[in-house]
Enzyme design. Structure first.
Site, mmCIF file in Angstrom:
data_model
loop_
_atom_site.group_PDB
_atom_site.id
_atom_site.type_symbol
_atom_site.label_atom_id
_atom_site.label_comp_id
_atom_site.label_asym_id
_atom_site.label_seq_id
_atom_site.Cartn_x
_atom_site.Cartn_y
_atom_site.Cartn_z
ATOM 1 N N LYS A 1 2.409 -9.998 -1.168
ATOM 2 C CA LYS A 1 2.496 -10.981 -0.080
ATOM 3 C C LYS A 1 1.130 -11.407 0.445
ATOM 4 O O LYS A 1 0.949 -12.559 0.836
ATOM 5 C CB LYS A 1 3.363 -10.425 1.049
ATOM 6 C CG LYS A 1 4.818 -10.366 0.618
ATOM 7 C CD LYS A 1 5.734 -9.821 1.654
ATOM 8 C CE LYS A 1 7.133 -9.742 1.060
ATOM 9 N NZ LYS A 1 8.119 -9.210 1.961
ATOM 10 N N ASP B 1 10.302 -13.490 6.451
ATOM 11 C CA ASP B 1 10.733 -12.096 6.652
ATOM 12 C C ASP B 1 11.074 -11.799 8.114
ATOM 13 O O ASP B 1 12.081 -11.149 8.418
ATOM 14 C CB ASP B 1 9.629 -11.119 6.212
ATOM 15 C CG ASP B 1 9.615 -10.895 4.716
ATOM 16 O OD1 ASP B 1 10.628 -11.183 4.050
ATOM 17 O OD2 ASP B 1 8.576 -10.429 4.215
HETATM 18 P P1 NDP Z 1 3.183 -3.263 0.721
HETATM 19 O O1 NDP Z 1 2.819 -2.667 -0.597
HETATM 20 O O2 NDP Z 1 2.532 -4.510 1.159
HETATM 21 O O3 NDP Z 1 2.941 -2.160 1.892
HETATM 22 C C1 NDP Z 1 3.405 -0.846 1.723
HETATM 23 C C2 NDP Z 1 3.293 -0.085 3.051
HETATM 24 O O4 NDP Z 1 3.855 1.224 2.870
HETATM 25 C C3 NDP Z 1 1.853 0.120 3.520
HETATM 26 O O5 NDP Z 1 1.828 0.135 4.923
HETATM 27 C C4 NDP Z 1 1.539 1.509 2.940
HETATM 28 O O6 NDP Z 1 0.527 2.207 3.642
HETATM 29 C C5 NDP Z 1 2.852 2.203 3.174
HETATM 30 N N1 NDP Z 1 3.036 3.350 2.266
HETATM 31 C C6 NDP Z 1 3.183 3.335 0.925
HETATM 32 N N2 NDP Z 1 3.350 4.591 0.445
HETATM 33 C C7 NDP Z 1 3.279 5.422 1.513
HETATM 34 C C8 NDP Z 1 3.392 6.835 1.676
HETATM 35 N N3 NDP Z 1 3.601 7.632 0.628
HETATM 36 N N4 NDP Z 1 3.297 7.347 2.929
HETATM 37 C C9 NDP Z 1 3.101 6.527 3.995
HETATM 38 N N5 NDP Z 1 2.994 5.174 3.909
HETATM 39 C C10 NDP Z 1 3.087 4.628 2.683
HETATM 40 O O7 NDP Z 1 4.782 -3.419 0.684
HETATM 41 P P2 NDP Z 1 5.670 -4.389 1.603
HETATM 42 O O8 NDP Z 1 5.124 -4.323 2.978
HETATM 43 O O9 NDP Z 1 5.819 -5.710 0.955
HETATM 44 O O10 NDP Z 1 7.109 -3.677 1.524
HETATM 45 C C11 NDP Z 1 7.411 -2.514 2.278
HETATM 46 C C12 NDP Z 1 8.896 -2.190 2.168
HETATM 47 O O11 NDP Z 1 9.681 -3.189 2.817
HETATM 48 C C13 NDP Z 1 9.393 -2.125 0.724
HETATM 49 O O12 NDP Z 1 10.260 -1.018 0.595
HETATM 50 C C14 NDP Z 1 10.144 -3.423 0.540
HETATM 51 O O13 NDP Z 1 11.170 -3.330 -0.406
HETATM 52 C C15 NDP Z 1 10.711 -3.628 1.946
HETATM 53 N N6 NDP Z 1 10.997 -5.048 2.234
HETATM 54 C C16 NDP Z 1 12.281 -5.441 2.497
HETATM 55 C C17 NDP Z 1 12.573 -6.758 2.769
HETATM 56 C C18 NDP Z 1 13.967 -7.175 3.075
HETATM 57 O O14 NDP Z 1 14.227 -8.384 3.079
HETATM 58 N N7 NDP Z 1 14.861 -6.259 3.359
HETATM 59 C C19 NDP Z 1 11.532 -7.796 2.776
HETATM 60 C C20 NDP Z 1 10.231 -7.261 2.529
HETATM 61 C C21 NDP Z 1 9.986 -5.949 2.235
HETATM 62 P P3 NDP Z 1 -1.022 2.041 3.249
HETATM 63 O O15 NDP Z 1 -1.501 0.823 3.957
HETATM 64 O O16 NDP Z 1 -1.637 3.301 3.735
HETATM 65 O O17 NDP Z 1 -1.075 1.899 1.730
#
Ligand code: NDP
Length: 277
Positions: free
Chosen positions: A62, A99
């Site tokens: 994104k 979103d």
């Molecule tokens: P991004 O990859 O942009 O961000 C991932 C986030 O998760 C970051 O804040 C990251 O932290 C954190 N993270 C990842 N692994 C870990 C971990 N092991 N422990 C703690 N924090 C962690 O993904 P998105 O923001 O695009 O998506 C996030 C979730 O939202 C996904 O599961 C996606 O499927 C869901 N989603 C659902 C939607 C819907 O319409 N229902 C729409 C959009 C997303 P860090 O910054 O430290 O890496």
């Protein structure tokens, strides 16, 4: 027939092709909508080669999509610094973000929640968190606490939102001292290959509502925690998924499809799959 796609990695689990096929059937619009696997390195090339008139963009693309659009973004995409909907304009792309509206519509219209004056915890600061944070503020919440594994990203999101009196970035190890929240939003992808951070039970109470933006297996750990912590409701991201898709459909085709039937069908399937496990 116009072609549309969702780009992301992993993308095999995406329900978007099914949702858009149902919207197309309902509105009698001829279109093809496919899922295309692409990570950071492949995204721009895959988009250019795809021949699509519009696209959705999901994890982890994104912020890449926002950068790709340059100046051609909506106000809500600029506030989020993230794009989930691309609209072709000649040989360029206009970026928007549906979103936040999707989440707020699901919470307020489908689940009947009043978000005004609520104290909200947002776990995560990635693309999805960036999309939902401005919409939650616009819905009238009292305050937003952003907690992320990488503290600098939580700080950057809080700074970008520009409301220091209402928006607070906190480190993961501050969670035990944050008190109880009315709404807890898990916008991390932690359970897709890792584990949820440890969440103290003190974050939730009997009037709290917890929502995981994920759905299916990925949402199970946070929703189980929410139930154990005594939350009044524990919701997954299926409703948001359908509502944000309907907003993208509106941007591309000028008509907003009815969402209840497709939500009910996906809910039935998701519940059956989780129960079967
Ligand atoms: P991004 O990859 O942009 O961000 C991932 C986030 O998760 C970051 O804040 C990251 O932290 C954190 N993270 C990842 N692994 C870990 C971990 N092991 N422990 C703690 N924090 C962690 O993904 P998105 O923001 O695009 O998506 C996030 C979730 O939202 C996904 O599961 C996606 O499927 C869901 N989603 C659902 C939607 C819907 O319409 N229902 C729409 C959009 C997303 P860090 O910054 O430290 O890496």
């Amino acid at each position: 027939m116009q072609r549309y796609a969702v780009f992301g990695s992993p993308i095999h689990h995406s329900q978007s092709p099914r949702i858009h096929a149902e919207f197309a059937r309902q509105t009698v619009i001829a279109l093809e909508y496919v899922a295309i696997e692409a990570g950071h390195a492949e995204f721009a090339t895959a988009l250019a080669a795809s021949g699509v008139s519009g696209a959705n963009v999901t994890l982890p693309l994104k912020e890449d999509a926002f950068a790709l659009c340059g100046e051609r973004t909506s106000a809500r995409a600029r506030r989020a610094g993230a794009v989930n909907t691309l609209i072709r304009q000649g040989d360029r792309w206009h970026g928007d973000n549906t979103d936040g509206l999707g989440l707020v519509r699901d919470l307020t219209e489908r689940h009947g929640l009043d978000l005004r004056e609520r104290r909200v915890l947002l776990l995560g600061a990635g693309g999805a968190a960036r999309g939902v944070a401005p919409a939650l503020l616009d819905a009238g919440i009292h305050s937003l606490y952003i907690v992320n594994r990488t503290a600098a990203r939580a700080d950057a999101l809080a700074d970008a939102l520009g409301e220091p009196g209402r928006v607070h970035a906190r480190a993961l190890d501050a969670l035990p001292g944050l008190g109880e929240f009315d709404l807890l939003v898990n916008a991390t992808s932690a359970t897709r290959g890792g584990a949820l951070p440890v969440l103290p039970m003190s974050l939730a109470g009997p009037r709290s509502v917890a929502v995981d933006l994920s759905y299916g297996e990925a949402a199970v750990p946070f929703l189980a925690w929410a139930r154990a912590a005594g939350c009044a409701q524990a919701l997954d991201g299926l409703g948001m998924l359908v509502e944000q898709a309907a907003e993208s459909f509106l941007l591309w085709h000028g008509v907003r499809p009815e969402t209840d039937a497709v939500y009910t069908a996906l809910r039935t399937q998701a519940d059956a799959l989780v129960t079967a496990d």
